[in-house]
Scaffold this active site. Structure first.
Site, PDB file in Angstrom:
ATOM      1  N   ALA C 236       0.820  -1.211   0.000  1.00  0.00           N
ATOM      2  CA  ALA C 236       0.000   0.000   0.000  1.00  0.00           C
ATOM      3  C   ALA C 236       0.860   1.269   0.000  1.00  0.00           C
ATOM      4  CB  ALA C 236      -0.926  -0.012   1.207  1.00  0.00           C
ATOM      5  N   HIS C 237       0.182   2.385  -0.040  1.00  0.00           N
ATOM      6  CA  HIS C 237       0.900   3.662  -0.179  1.00  0.00           C
ATOM      7  C   HIS C 237       1.776   3.964   1.032  1.00  0.00           C
ATOM      8  CE1 HIS C 237      -2.810   6.129   1.420  1.00  0.00           C
ATOM      9  NE2 HIS C 237      -2.570   5.084   2.154  1.00  0.00           N
TER      10      HIS C 237
END
Lengths: 340, 340, 340
Positions: C236-237
């Site tokens: 994920a980011h």
């Protein structure tokens, strides 16, 4: 694009503590922000990093103490951050028009101000509304509808008959409308049950990279408006997802399940087939919802149970060794008492 | 395509209770079906909806009571549904021929009655048999074999050397034959072990969107005939999957595991590397099979154990608080007895 | 490509027990190897198969007894296998040059000895270094950098601004740099927080089919050099993955988590957002790391705990029925004692 801190406060409906005239060129992380940048503190675990930050100004919720930088105080700093980033990074939409390599069926209807990238393919009977962006390498089947300002990133596949609302965003690798997993057992094996329904994705839905939403067996699989789906999520045939839900990465929702509105399924959670998950239910990551859940429930575990009960169970499991020891001690005491 | 209820009964080997002459135009859900449509009741949880349904006729298993609509009674209503939907929705195969934009290597051999869509790419030495359909944007490497009537949806990638049988269906985003995850630890890091085997997918296998089947390190990863794989499933290198298995969404099977025939792995289940899962084993969703399993086992849990044992364990876990309380009560009683 | 066993021993720094002059044409599995092939025994569970193998020679670690075939003894047989397979299967890189159908923006810079396949798309400002291979159907956005000898398989998407080092390998369906899952709650729904950071993938990283690495909200998501990621993994980011990590299939790492160097996450594991996983931590498959973990920890379970503690807990759970029975017996004894 330089803004004064006071202008940003006005944009987000917040107030400045410090110099309203401070010039801000951008937003950055606490560790990297400079004097001409704004950073933010929304998670108390980063309070120390905020105090040490070189940011010229910090976006904070009300009631944060001990910061020396100028502050932009907003009741909902995340929402303020969304507005500020949208202002400072307006994004670029490709120009309208159809790339010469795109294959548009003669029986498709594409709005003049849509943008269709290289090597896209659009099937017969499909309607592409105003402002739609198809990045290169998007394949749309027949008889689909793409609402206005919807954006599909490269390598998206949309099977025949899918309906997308306005301002939908599909990231690369999303597959909409592949056949549901439906087979009937026969003497010779698994016979395919034709999946003749469709997928409907309502307005302002965003779906992350490589997620898959299967078409219904008969009627439709539906994703309600404003729902946001992360990467590598699986939504099976006939599922009904309500409005404004959040489905985090690698979630799986099995066939014919129904999610209400504002449901949150954390990462790697599963929901069993045919269950009913009420409005505002929140499920912790890695859980398995095997039964229907009342509106507003907080669930965790495999099988998913009330999350407070789950947390207490974890504490009890840590005491299990102690329980065994105490039981053995009791047995010894009783044996000793007897032998007295 | 209108059919009389009696004709449908004949098609599926069932019998009619009611009007054999009733005209049926299509199949629909219990909630949406009209007088000219057939619906079905296979899951008792929908009995109420069946009674209230506006369907002209209902497809039911033997022994269902209390319905006022005409009924088509079939021993295996799901199988009957598969046959009826196949009759009413014959599906459309694209016309034979090679799209002018497709890149077919001069050393590939494509049958005249295969259909190769826009922007497909087929490598040297690959053989594409009669009736194969490659939808737009399919990439086939070198030295592959695609058996007759196999259908690949958009954005499928097949790496070099993969072998597909007849009537295989691969949905969008499937990746066949990517390198297995094999590395040797050296002083400087992870050294890649070349993955020089291949993938073999036997006849009538269907694989769901965005699933990945890795090539073997040396010999072959094999998916047995009639096996059905759902979306976002991972089958690692060297795995042998038997015939007529069902691998539901987001299942992962680690390297060199072997599944027998008719194995069912429910959603989000994992199977560890090198284990042997016997014929007809069924594993509940979200489980982790860490050890080999005897044929016919029913398993659940992390680690997976006999599913009945797992269910009893869940009941015991709910009693854990009670157990603690009873133990504390015993300790108090014994202390009181002593102090007497 | 025929090699003598002694030559292979020299290549891998091992020694021969038996005939150094034996000719070896290839490597095969224990079951299938012939007299002119080498096989290997690295996992004791295959000792029986090794004794029965028709292989002319076996690659083994020191101290293996009871084999009648010639042996190549190496301290690290997996590393030896990697070297031998690399020698015998040198792989084929497509010729340098840009396919006429590839769309290269005039403001992109592609090295003369890169190979760009059919239907690739490369955006403005992107730099493609020497020796890069883009297989057909790869889409690279604007302002990316692809380091030397990096190889992207078909259907890879790289969003704008992504930075890839040298000798990176991305398998089909990988999506680099899609938007992170970031929304702020407003009165009317979830407002998107623009994701204006990027993805950086360092040298010698390999990423498996259909995995997704999201761009950062502000700065960068980073995958450290030498790290290997399997299929269907989600990063994920803002995540920072260290060097030489292994992320096995279907792992998910939530936003802003940090992994140290040489971390191993086994299949289907999840790591929660914002946690810190120390160097050399190893997490068993199907686990959920909800809290930060000290360097060198071995973890298992949901929630993940020390793996030895987790194993003992499993043993105690199997004794839970016995615990209940013993408690009930004690209660009866005490009641009987009382009633005496």
């Amino acid at each position: 694009m330089t803004q004064r801190l006071g202008e940003l406060a006005q944009l987000v409906g917040g107030r400045v503590e410090g110099d309203r005239e401070r010039e801000i060129d951008g937003v950055s992380t606490l560790e990297r922000a400079t004097q001409r940048e704004l950073s933010f503190l929304t998670n108390p675990r980063y309070a120390e990093a905020a105090r040490a930050s070189g940011a010229g100004a910090l976006l904070v919720p009300p009631g944060v103490e001990g910061l020396t930088q100028d502050r932009l105080v907003a009741d909902n700093p995340y929402l303020a951050l969304a507005k500020i980033l949208t202002l400072l990074h307006p994004g670029r939409r490709p120009a309208a028009g159809i790339h010469p390599t795109a294959q548009i069926d003669s029986a498709a209807r594409v709005s003049d101000d849509a943008s269709i990238g290289a090597y896209c393919s659009v099937g017969a009977g499909t309607i592409v509304e105003s402002g739609v962006v198809l990045h290169p390498h998007v394949v749309i089947g027949c008889d689909c509808h793409l609402g206005s300002n919807t954006e599909l990133h490269p390598m998206v596949t949309v099977y025949d008959g899918s309906i997308l609302g306005s301002e939908v965003v599909l990231h690369s690798g999303v597959v909409l409308g592949a056949d549901g997993f439906g087979y009937a057992q026969s003497a010779t094996g698994h016979e395919k049950i034709p999946q003749v329904g469709r997928v409907v994705v309502e307005d302002r839905v965003e779906i992350g990279a490589n997620s898959t939403i299967d078409r219904a067996m008969l009627h439709e699989t539906r994703i309600g408006s404003g729902t946001k789906i992360d990467n590598l999520v699986m939504v099976a045939h006939n599922v009904q997802v309500g409005e404004h839900c959040l489905l985090i990465a690698q979630v799986g929702v099995a066939g014919s399940a129904r999610l209400g509105d504002q449901v949150v399924l954390a990462g790697q959670t599963g929901v069993a087939g045919h269950v009913d998950v009420g409005d505002r239910v929140q499920v912790a990551s890695k859980s398995a919802v095997f039964k229907s859940a009342e509106p507003g429930s907080r669930l965790a575990g495999i099988p998913a149970i009330d999350s407070m009960t789950w947390r207490r169970l974890q504490v009890r499991l840590r005491r299990l060794r102690d329980l065994e020891d105490r039981l053995a001690a009791l047995e010894r005491r009783l044996d000793e008492d007897r032998s007295d």
